[in-house]
Design an enzyme around this catalytic site. Sequence first.
Site, short mmCIF file in Angstrom:
data_model
loop_
_atom_site.label_atom_id
_atom_site.label_comp_id
_atom_site.label_asym_id
_atom_site.label_seq_id
_atom_site.Cartn_x
_atom_site.Cartn_y
_atom_site.Cartn_z
N ASN A 146 0.88 -1.17 0.00
CA ASN A 146 0.00 0.00 0.00
C ASN A 146 0.92 1.22 0.00
O ASN A 146 1.43 1.62 1.04
CB ASN A 146 -0.88 -0.06 1.25
N ARG A 161 -2.61 -2.12 -3.39
CA ARG A 161 -3.78 -1.26 -3.23
C ARG A 161 -3.63 -0.10 -4.21
O ARG A 161 -2.62 0.61 -4.21
CB ARG A 161 -3.82 -0.70 -1.81
N HIS A 186 -12.64 2.97 -0.23
CA HIS A 186 -12.63 2.00 0.89
C HIS A 186 -13.26 0.68 0.48
O HIS A 186 -13.81 -0.05 1.32
CB HIS A 186 -13.41 2.54 2.11
N ARG A 208 -11.09 16.00 6.58
CA ARG A 208 -11.87 16.29 5.38
C ARG A 208 -13.29 16.70 5.74
O ARG A 208 -13.88 16.12 6.65
CB ARG A 208 -11.90 15.07 4.45
N GLU A 256 -8.03 -4.78 5.49
CA GLU A 256 -7.93 -4.46 4.06
C GLU A 256 -6.80 -5.24 3.40
O GLU A 256 -6.92 -5.65 2.24
CB GLU A 256 -7.71 -2.95 3.89
#
Length: 397
Positions: free
Chosen positions: A8, A88, A177, A238, A381
Site C-alpha cells: 500500500n 492497493r 474504501h 476532510r 484491508e
Amino acid sequence: MIPVLVLNAGSSSLKYQLIDMDDRSVTASGLVERIGEDAGRLEHRTPDTEPLVEEGKIPDHGAALDRVLAAFERTGGLAEAPFVVGHRVVHGGDRFSGPTVVDDDVLAEIRDLVPLAPLHNPANIAGIEVARSRFPDTPQVAVFDTAFHASMPPRAWRYALPRALADRLQVRRYGFHGASHAYVARQAAEHLGRPLAELDLVTLHLGNGASATAVAGGRSVDTSMGLTPLGGLVMGTRSGDLDPGIIAHLHREGGLDLDEIDGVLNKESGLKGLAGSNDLREVHRRADAGDADAVEALEVFCYRIRCTVGAYAAALGRLDAVVFTAGIGENDADVRARVCGGLAVLGVRLDEARNAARSREVRTISSDDSAVAVLVVPTDEELEIAEQSLAVVRANG
Ligand code: AMP
C-alpha cells in the site's frame, strides 16, 4: 506456504504485509515512512522477533522496497519471491471493476487515471513499478478502492451536472474504501450465519477517512464518497459533503484560490476544523473537559453518520444490519451509541453492555429484540487485497 505480499504505497510511505494464504497468518508487516525526506524510517514486525527499526534517508519507493526486502532477509519470512504481489490502488475510474493482473497496458490505464486521484495513483504506480522490477516473474495484481462500488446503479452514481461536461471529465460518484466494505460485509454475513446474497447492510468505515456503503446482496448500491475521497461523512481533516456553492463563496468572499480551497477542505476541515484535532480520542478528551467546540464536533460527526444510515435504509428498502468498522467504528462505543440512538425509528436497539465491551472479535452489539442487527467487525484491508489478488491469479490459471 502461499506467500502473498500486499503493498500500500502512499506519496511518502510504503505499508506492507506478507500473508501466508495457507492459513491466512501474517508472516511480517511494516511501514516505511518519510520516503524522500531527510529522516526516513522503517519499522518491520514479525510475530516472533522484536520490531526492527531503521532510520536514515530513503530517497524513493525503490529504495524503500529494497530496505523492506533486506529486513525480510534479516528476520526470515521471504526465502523466495512471493507467489503474488497485491497492490492497493486508490482509483480505478470506471475502467476497473475488479482485481486486475497488471501488465503494461493496465499500468498505462492506471496512469491515465492520475487526474482523478493526483495524490494517490502516482504513488500506487511507483509501488507497482518497483515490485515488478524486484520480482519480474511474480504476478502483480491491482486491487482498486473504487472497484467494489462499480455495481452502483446510475441513480446513485450520477451527479446532476450537464451530461457532456461530466462525461468528458469523468465526473461521477466512484466511492472508496472498497476492500474494507467488501471484507466487513462478508464477515458480517458469516457472523449472522446467513448468505450474503440475502442481506441488506449498511457498512460504516469510520477511521481518519470515513465512508458509508449500502450493500444489497453483497453488492454496493450506494456509497458516501464521490469523485474523490473528500465527499460524504465528516472525517479527520476532510469536510465531507458541503453545499457546492460554498466553494465559489470561499473564492469570491474569502479570496482563497482553488488550491487553497482544496487544501482547506482536505486538510483543515472535518474534526480538525471543528475541534482542533483530527484524532477522535482527543476530541473526546476535550469534550469531557468542557470544550464546547469539541462537544459540537462530536454531535456533527455522529449526526451525519446517523442521517446517512437512514438514507441508505431508504435506498435499500430493508435493513438487516448496520456494521461498524475501522479505528473509530471498532473502538468508540460512544460514537456507536450516538449513531444508533437516533435509529430507533428503524428498529435499531443497542445493548449497552455489549456495546461497551472491548474485543478484537466480530461481535453483535444490538439487543436480542432489535429489528436490525448492529455488528462490530474489525476490518482487514490487507487480507482482502491478498484474497482478491490470489483469486484473480488462480482464475487466470
Ligand atoms: P484509522 O484511520 O482506521 O486508523 O482510525 C483512526 C481514528 O480512529 C482516529 O480518529 C482515532 O482517534 C480513532 N481511534 C483509534 N483507536 C481508538 C480507540 N481506542 N478509541 C476511540 N477512537 C479510536
